[in-house]
Design a protein around this motif. Structure first.
Motif, mmCIF file in Angstrom:
data_model
loop_
_atom_site.group_PDB
_atom_site.id
_atom_site.type_symbol
_atom_site.label_atom_id
_atom_site.label_comp_id
_atom_site.label_asym_id
_atom_site.label_seq_id
_atom_site.Cartn_x
_atom_site.Cartn_y
_atom_site.Cartn_z
ATOM 1 N N GLU A 88 1.268 -15.698 2.717
ATOM 2 C CA GLU A 88 0.748 -14.439 2.202
ATOM 3 C C GLU A 88 1.777 -13.651 1.401
ATOM 4 O O GLU A 88 1.420 -13.057 0.375
ATOM 5 C CB GLU A 88 0.208 -13.581 3.358
ATOM 6 C CG GLU A 88 -1.095 -14.076 3.946
ATOM 7 C CD GLU A 88 -0.960 -15.200 4.957
ATOM 8 O OE1 GLU A 88 -1.991 -15.661 5.470
ATOM 9 O OE2 GLU A 88 0.188 -15.645 5.248
ATOM 10 N N TYR A 118 -6.823 -10.434 9.204
ATOM 11 C CA TYR A 118 -6.895 -9.973 7.814
ATOM 12 C C TYR A 118 -7.710 -8.687 7.671
ATOM 13 O O TYR A 118 -7.346 -7.794 6.921
ATOM 14 C CB TYR A 118 -7.539 -11.049 6.940
ATOM 15 C CG TYR A 118 -6.587 -12.045 6.330
ATOM 16 C CD1 TYR A 118 -5.544 -12.589 7.048
ATOM 17 C CD2 TYR A 118 -6.753 -12.442 5.021
ATOM 18 C CE1 TYR A 118 -4.693 -13.508 6.482
ATOM 19 C CE2 TYR A 118 -5.906 -13.362 4.435
ATOM 20 C CZ TYR A 118 -4.871 -13.896 5.174
ATOM 21 O OH TYR A 118 -4.031 -14.802 4.599
ATOM 22 N N PHE A 129 -4.740 -6.174 6.527
ATOM 23 C CA PHE A 129 -4.660 -6.069 5.068
ATOM 24 C C PHE A 129 -5.714 -5.139 4.471
ATOM 25 O O PHE A 129 -6.042 -5.244 3.291
ATOM 26 C CB PHE A 129 -4.748 -7.453 4.435
ATOM 27 C CG PHE A 129 -3.560 -8.326 4.728
ATOM 28 C CD1 PHE A 129 -2.289 -7.981 4.305
ATOM 29 C CD2 PHE A 129 -3.709 -9.497 5.459
ATOM 30 C CE1 PHE A 129 -1.190 -8.767 4.582
ATOM 31 C CE2 PHE A 129 -2.609 -10.302 5.737
ATOM 32 C CZ PHE A 129 -1.351 -9.939 5.304
ATOM 33 N N ASN A 151 -1.031 -1.453 10.184
ATOM 34 C CA ASN A 151 -1.527 -2.304 9.119
ATOM 35 C C ASN A 151 -0.364 -2.566 8.147
ATOM 36 O O ASN A 151 0.741 -2.051 8.342
ATOM 37 C CB ASN A 151 -2.741 -1.666 8.424
ATOM 38 C CG ASN A 151 -2.434 -0.325 7.790
ATOM 39 O OD1 ASN A 151 -1.411 0.297 8.054
ATOM 40 N ND2 ASN A 151 -3.342 0.126 6.934
ATOM 41 N N PHE A 152 -0.616 -3.374 7.142
ATOM 42 C CA PHE A 152 0.454 -3.785 6.231
ATOM 43 C C PHE A 152 1.052 -2.582 5.493
ATOM 44 O O PHE A 152 2.269 -2.482 5.342
ATOM 45 C CB PHE A 152 -0.094 -4.821 5.247
ATOM 46 C CG PHE A 152 0.956 -5.484 4.407
ATOM 47 C CD1 PHE A 152 2.086 -6.060 4.969
ATOM 48 C CD2 PHE A 152 0.805 -5.560 3.029
ATOM 49 C CE1 PHE A 152 3.044 -6.680 4.184
ATOM 50 C CE2 PHE A 152 1.762 -6.184 2.234
ATOM 51 C CZ PHE A 152 2.885 -6.742 2.812
ATOM 52 N N LEU A 162 -7.319 -6.352 -0.571
ATOM 53 C CA LEU A 162 -6.278 -7.364 -0.375
ATOM 54 C C LEU A 162 -6.704 -8.407 0.648
ATOM 55 O O LEU A 162 -6.437 -9.595 0.478
ATOM 56 C CB LEU A 162 -4.959 -6.695 0.053
ATOM 57 C CG LEU A 162 -3.746 -7.598 0.156
ATOM 58 C CD1 LEU A 162 -3.425 -8.249 -1.200
ATOM 59 C CD2 LEU A 162 -2.538 -6.807 0.659
ATOM 60 N N ASN A 163 -7.406 -7.987 1.691
ATOM 61 C CA ASN A 163 -7.856 -8.924 2.725
ATOM 62 C C ASN A 163 -8.787 -9.995 2.161
ATOM 63 O O ASN A 163 -8.849 -11.101 2.681
ATOM 64 C CB ASN A 163 -8.546 -8.179 3.872
ATOM 65 C CG ASN A 163 -9.798 -7.444 3.436
ATOM 66 O OD1 ASN A 163 -9.834 -6.814 2.372
ATOM 67 N ND2 ASN A 163 -10.828 -7.507 4.254
ATOM 68 N N PHE A 173 -4.815 0.116 3.051
ATOM 69 C CA PHE A 173 -3.373 0.107 2.802
ATOM 70 C C PHE A 173 -2.762 1.503 2.845
ATOM 71 O O PHE A 173 -1.654 1.689 3.352
ATOM 72 C CB PHE A 173 -3.076 -0.546 1.445
ATOM 73 C CG PHE A 173 -1.612 -0.688 1.164
ATOM 74 C CD1 PHE A 173 -0.915 -1.796 1.613
ATOM 75 C CD2 PHE A 173 -0.910 0.297 0.477
ATOM 76 C CE1 PHE A 173 0.453 -1.927 1.380
ATOM 77 C CE2 PHE A 173 0.453 0.173 0.233
ATOM 78 C CZ PHE A 173 1.129 -0.943 0.687
#
Length: 191
Positions: free
Chosen positions: A52, A144, A148, A163-164, A130-131, A151
């Motif tokens: 990823e 995911y 993702f 989360n990311f 993004l996921n 954000f």
């Protein structure tokens, strides 16, 4: 218990001195990376396809190598373990030289890492799905649809269920704090 990823520096004792752990500062929640981020970083060792982080580098057009390079640091325990595999003095010297070269390649890397993380935050904050863009190649070790998504929203508690986006913002906050204490080199430790 799970494996954690910790951002460390060449002056970690200075960073952790004084009131760093005072709860009123909330540095732990503002600087910690989640276990999911640890899984995310490990994907390049287990993914059947492109991990990823590599996919994100392509999507954003950002060179992500400064982040991967942070894994090159050898702490004393890791170095000892690696040296135990040497079958003779020559191999031991080759391993020592590789460890030293890896450490030297990281010296002064903090500015490059800050730029990379800042660029990722800026570019990824504009991507809503993004996921759906990333490919786990049928081997999902990351949720995911949670990690993702959203954000620009901090969904976790600074460590649990980040989360990311939150992990990257925590990463950036730690780097900024580390720079303010005089850190010049950053790397990952796992534990």
């Amino acid at each position: 218990m799970g494996l954690d990823i910790i951002i460390s520096t060449n002056n970690i004792n200075k960073i952790y001195s004084g009131n760093y752990f005072d709860e009123k500062n909330n540095y732990f929640n503002q600087h910690s990376l989640s276990r999911t981020f640890c899984n995310f970083m490990s994907r390049r060792h287990i993914a059947n396809g492109k991990p990823e982080l590599d996919q994100i580098g392509e999507i954003t057009g950002i060179d992500i190598s400064p982040i991967y390079d942070m894994e090159k640091y050898w702490d004393d325990l890791s170095a000892e373990h690696q040296l135990s595999f040497a079958e003779n003095t020559k191999e031991k010297e080759e391993i020592k030289n590789r460890i030293e070269a890896d450490k030297n390649s990281l010296k002064g890397n903090i500015d490059n890492v800050v730029v990379t993380i800042s660029q990722l935050i800026q570019k990824l904050s504009q991507i809503q799905n993004l996921n759906q863009i990333l490919n786990d190649y049928g081997e999902s070790t990351i949720d995911y649809d949670f990690y993702f998504t959203d954000f620009n929203i901090d969904k976790g508690e600074g460590y649990i269920r980040n989360n990311f986006g939150q992990d990257l913002r925590n990463f950036k906050r730690f780097l900024d704090y580390a720079k303010s204490t005089g850190a010049t080199t950053v790397f990952f430790n796992y534990g």
